[in-house]
Scaffold this motif. Sequence first.
Motif, PDB file in Angstrom:
ATOM      1  N   LEU A 124      22.141  65.567  99.218  1.00 32.61           N
ATOM      2  CA  LEU A 124      22.758  64.877 100.416  1.00 32.61           C
ATOM      3  C   LEU A 124      24.188  65.779 100.683  1.00 32.61           C
ATOM      4  O   LEU A 124      24.875  65.323 101.488  1.00 32.61           O
ATOM      5  CB  LEU A 124      23.448  63.657  99.534  1.00 32.61           C
ATOM      6  CG  LEU A 124      22.326  62.565  99.368  1.00 32.61           C
ATOM      7  CD1 LEU A 124      22.908  61.554  98.522  1.00 32.61           C
ATOM      8  CD2 LEU A 124      21.466  62.282 100.743  1.00 32.61           C
ATOM      9  N   ASP A 125      24.420  67.035 100.032  1.00 30.33           N
ATOM     10  CA  ASP A 125      25.353  67.821 100.244  1.00 30.33           C
ATOM     11  C   ASP A 125      26.883  67.300 100.298  1.00 30.33           C
ATOM     12  O   ASP A 125      27.857  67.212 100.926  1.00 30.33           O
ATOM     13  CB  ASP A 125      25.251  68.721 101.810  1.00 30.33           C
ATOM     14  CG  ASP A 125      26.351  69.618 101.842  1.00 30.33           C
ATOM     15  OD1 ASP A 125      26.505  70.399 101.090  1.00 30.33           O
ATOM     16  OD2 ASP A 125      26.663  69.846 103.045  1.00 30.33           O
ATOM     17  N   ILE A 126      26.786  66.540  99.195  1.00 28.31           N
ATOM     18  CA  ILE A 126      28.126  65.869  98.668  1.00 28.31           C
ATOM     19  C   ILE A 126      28.295  66.181  97.159  1.00 28.31           C
ATOM     20  O   ILE A 126      27.540  66.194  96.239  1.00 28.31           O
ATOM     21  CB  ILE A 126      28.432  64.359  99.002  1.00 28.31           C
ATOM     22  CG1 ILE A 126      26.986  63.582  98.188  1.00 28.31           C
ATOM     23  CG2 ILE A 126      28.180  63.993 100.385  1.00 28.31           C
ATOM     24  CD1 ILE A 126      27.399  61.871  98.195  1.00 28.31           C
ATOM     25  N   LEU A 157      33.611  56.110 106.259  1.00 26.16           N
ATOM     26  CA  LEU A 157      32.329  55.920 107.292  1.00 26.16           C
ATOM     27  C   LEU A 157      32.102  57.446 107.520  1.00 26.16           C
ATOM     28  O   LEU A 157      30.990  57.539 107.681  1.00 26.16           O
ATOM     29  CB  LEU A 157      33.251  55.536 108.679  1.00 26.16           C
ATOM     30  CG  LEU A 157      32.193  55.367 109.722  1.00 26.16           C
ATOM     31  CD1 LEU A 157      30.944  54.737 109.536  1.00 26.16           C
ATOM     32  CD2 LEU A 157      32.872  54.987 111.075  1.00 26.16           C
ATOM     33  N   HIS A 158      32.895  58.400 107.494  1.00 26.97           N
ATOM     34  CA  HIS A 158      32.248  59.987 107.544  1.00 26.97           C
ATOM     35  C   HIS A 158      31.369  60.229 106.731  1.00 26.97           C
ATOM     36  O   HIS A 158      30.238  60.801 106.827  1.00 26.97           O
ATOM     37  CB  HIS A 158      33.766  60.720 107.443  1.00 26.97           C
ATOM     38  CG  HIS A 158      33.116  62.395 107.554  1.00 26.97           C
ATOM     39  ND1 HIS A 158      32.918  63.016 106.627  1.00 26.97           N
ATOM     40  CD2 HIS A 158      33.219  63.081 108.807  1.00 26.97           C
ATOM     41  CE1 HIS A 158      32.587  64.094 106.942  1.00 26.97           C
ATOM     42  NE2 HIS A 158      32.578  64.109 108.089  1.00 26.97           N
ATOM     43  N   THR A 159      31.623  59.903 105.297  1.00 23.64           N
ATOM     44  CA  THR A 159      30.610  60.141 104.148  1.00 23.64           C
ATOM     45  C   THR A 159      29.290  59.379 104.441  1.00 23.64           C
ATOM     46  O   THR A 159      28.402  60.211 104.182  1.00 23.64           O
ATOM     47  CB  THR A 159      31.274  59.891 102.673  1.00 23.64           C
ATOM     48  OG1 THR A 159      32.682  60.747 102.778  1.00 23.64           O
ATOM     49  CG2 THR A 159      30.372  60.242 101.572  1.00 23.64           C
ATOM     50  N   LYS A 161      22.577  60.881 107.657  1.00 22.62           N
ATOM     51  CA  LYS A 161      22.181  62.055 108.576  1.00 22.62           C
ATOM     52  C   LYS A 161      21.183  62.993 107.630  1.00 22.62           C
ATOM     53  O   LYS A 161      20.195  63.401 107.855  1.00 22.62           O
ATOM     54  CB  LYS A 161      23.228  63.083 109.151  1.00 22.62           C
ATOM     55  CG  LYS A 161      23.147  64.159 109.812  1.00 22.62           C
ATOM     56  CD  LYS A 161      24.059  65.329 110.049  1.00 22.62           C
ATOM     57  CE  LYS A 161      23.471  66.756 110.510  1.00 22.62           C
ATOM     58  NZ  LYS A 161      24.878  67.406 110.621  1.00 22.62           N
ATOM     59  N   TYR A 162      21.686  63.088 106.595  1.00 19.91           N
ATOM     60  CA  TYR A 162      20.890  64.169 105.570  1.00 19.91           C
ATOM     61  C   TYR A 162      19.633  63.408 105.058  1.00 19.91           C
ATOM     62  O   TYR A 162      18.390  64.102 104.793  1.00 19.91           O
ATOM     63  CB  TYR A 162      21.594  64.411 104.302  1.00 19.91           C
ATOM     64  CG  TYR A 162      22.626  65.827 104.451  1.00 19.91           C
ATOM     65  CD1 TYR A 162      21.941  67.032 104.206  1.00 19.91           C
ATOM     66  CD2 TYR A 162      23.674  65.719 105.491  1.00 19.91           C
ATOM     67  CE1 TYR A 162      22.696  68.210 104.244  1.00 19.91           C
ATOM     68  CE2 TYR A 162      24.363  66.991 105.414  1.00 19.91           C
ATOM     69  CZ  TYR A 162      23.742  68.149 105.105  1.00 19.91           C
ATOM     70  OH  TYR A 162      24.333  69.373 105.365  1.00 19.91           O
ATOM     71  N   LEU A 163      19.670  62.062 105.016  1.00 16.89           N
ATOM     72  CA  LEU A 163      18.495  61.286 104.549  1.00 16.89           C
ATOM     73  C   LEU A 163      17.796  61.213 105.963  1.00 16.89           C
ATOM     74  O   LEU A 163      16.346  60.444 105.793  1.00 16.89           O
ATOM     75  CB  LEU A 163      18.958  59.822 104.093  1.00 16.89           C
ATOM     76  CG  LEU A 163      19.504  60.025 102.763  1.00 16.89           C
ATOM     77  CD1 LEU A 163      19.866  58.671 101.947  1.00 16.89           C
ATOM     78  CD2 LEU A 163      18.462  60.821 101.637  1.00 16.89           C
ATOM     79  N   ASP A 164      18.171  61.399 107.127  1.00 11.17           N
ATOM     80  CA  ASP A 164      17.593  61.154 108.351  1.00 11.17           C
ATOM     81  C   ASP A 164      17.107  59.537 108.767  1.00 11.17           C
ATOM     82  O   ASP A 164      15.799  59.432 108.949  1.00 11.17           O
ATOM     83  CB  ASP A 164      16.284  62.094 108.499  1.00 11.17           C
ATOM     84  CG  ASP A 164      15.591  62.302 109.894  1.00 11.17           C
ATOM     85  OD1 ASP A 164      16.480  62.069 110.830  1.00 11.17           O
ATOM     86  OD2 ASP A 164      14.460  62.397 110.026  1.00 11.17           O
ATOM     87  N   PRO A 171      18.916  55.848 109.925  1.00 11.99           N
ATOM     88  CA  PRO A 171      20.082  54.989 110.500  1.00 11.99           C
ATOM     89  C   PRO A 171      21.154  54.446 109.527  1.00 11.99           C
ATOM     90  O   PRO A 171      20.335  53.954 108.509  1.00 11.99           O
ATOM     91  CB  PRO A 171      19.613  54.071 111.537  1.00 11.99           C
ATOM     92  CG  PRO A 171      18.214  54.255 111.583  1.00 11.99           C
ATOM     93  CD  PRO A 171      17.839  55.114 110.444  1.00 11.99           C
ATOM     94  N   LEU A 172      22.332  54.516 109.662  1.00 12.15           N
ATOM     95  CA  LEU A 172      23.237  53.948 108.710  1.00 12.15           C
ATOM     96  C   LEU A 172      22.909  52.430 108.441  1.00 12.15           C
ATOM     97  O   LEU A 172      23.180  51.943 107.264  1.00 12.15           O
ATOM     98  CB  LEU A 172      24.558  54.269 109.170  1.00 12.15           C
ATOM     99  CG  LEU A 172      25.803  53.555 108.039  1.00 12.15           C
ATOM    100  CD1 LEU A 172      25.726  54.237 106.782  1.00 12.15           C
ATOM    101  CD2 LEU A 172      27.196  53.951 108.678  1.00 12.15           C
ATOM    102  N   SER A 173      22.610  51.829 109.603  1.00  9.27           N
ATOM    103  CA  SER A 173      22.234  50.344 109.313  1.00  9.27           C
ATOM    104  C   SER A 173      21.034  50.278 108.520  1.00  9.27           C
ATOM    105  O   SER A 173      21.056  49.119 107.674  1.00  9.27           O
ATOM    106  CB  SER A 173      22.011  49.691 110.739  1.00  9.27           C
ATOM    107  OG  SER A 173      20.755  50.401 111.365  1.00  9.27           O
ATOM    108  N   THR A 174      20.105  51.166 108.355  1.00 11.62           N
ATOM    109  CA  THR A 174      18.983  51.062 107.279  1.00 11.62           C
ATOM    110  C   THR A 174      19.554  51.118 106.137  1.00 11.62           C
ATOM    111  O   THR A 174      19.013  50.260 105.090  1.00 11.62           O
ATOM    112  CB  THR A 174      18.004  52.136 107.571  1.00 11.62           C
ATOM    113  OG1 THR A 174      17.412  52.122 109.074  1.00 11.62           O
ATOM    114  CG2 THR A 174      16.692  51.967 106.652  1.00 11.62           C
ATOM    115  N   LEU A 175      20.519  51.938 105.704  1.00  6.67           N
ATOM    116  CA  LEU A 175      20.969  52.105 104.507  1.00  6.67           C
ATOM    117  C   LEU A 175      21.934  50.850 104.044  1.00  6.67           C
ATOM    118  O   LEU A 175      22.041  50.541 102.653  1.00  6.67           O
ATOM    119  CB  LEU A 175      21.921  53.346 104.306  1.00  6.67           C
ATOM    120  CG  LEU A 175      21.093  54.763 104.361  1.00  6.67           C
ATOM    121  CD1 LEU A 175      22.134  55.773 104.622  1.00  6.67           C
ATOM    122  CD2 LEU A 175      20.176  54.763 103.184  1.00  6.67           C
ATOM    123  N   THR A 176      22.507  50.210 105.041  1.00  4.18           N
ATOM    124  CA  THR A 176      23.196  49.104 104.664  1.00  4.18           C
ATOM    125  C   THR A 176      22.789  47.686 104.642  1.00  4.18           C
ATOM    126  O   THR A 176      23.204  46.552 104.479  1.00  4.18           O
ATOM    127  CB  THR A 176      24.501  49.161 105.573  1.00  4.18           C
ATOM    128  OG1 THR A 176      24.272  49.224 107.060  1.00  4.18           O
ATOM    129  CG2 THR A 176      25.426  50.424 105.502  1.00  4.18           C
TER     130      THR A 176
END
Length: 111
Positions: free
Chosen positions: A29-31, A47-49, A55-58, A60-65
């Motif tokens: 994830l480059d963190i 939000l930036h993180t 982005k690294y998981l390719d 959408p953020l909505s999918t992760l939340t």
Amino acid sequence: MNQCGHFAKNLEAIRKIKNANLTEFSEELDIPKSTLQDILKDGNTSLHTALHIAKYLDVPLSTLTGETAPAENPDSLTVLLRYFEWFSLLPSEDQKAVTAHIRAIMEVLQK
């Protein structure tokens, strides 16, 4: 559960699906590992993180939340296996409720 909680659970599910330890996953994830550990506690991050991780998981953020763990590969067997993993993480009462709903759906489909 709120979106931060879903974010933490979904990240953990993805980590397990990838069979990666915390160090490997944080590198992917480059963190920093410490940042990942903090996020996995409760899902809180900037939000930036969060956008960086999506982005690294390719995905959408909505999918992760969202409420269900995202699928990395749309192949149906892979998706099914991921949902079994998700199901196994549920408390037993929730497993029973999901099972009852699936049984009811199957009964309707058989008619």
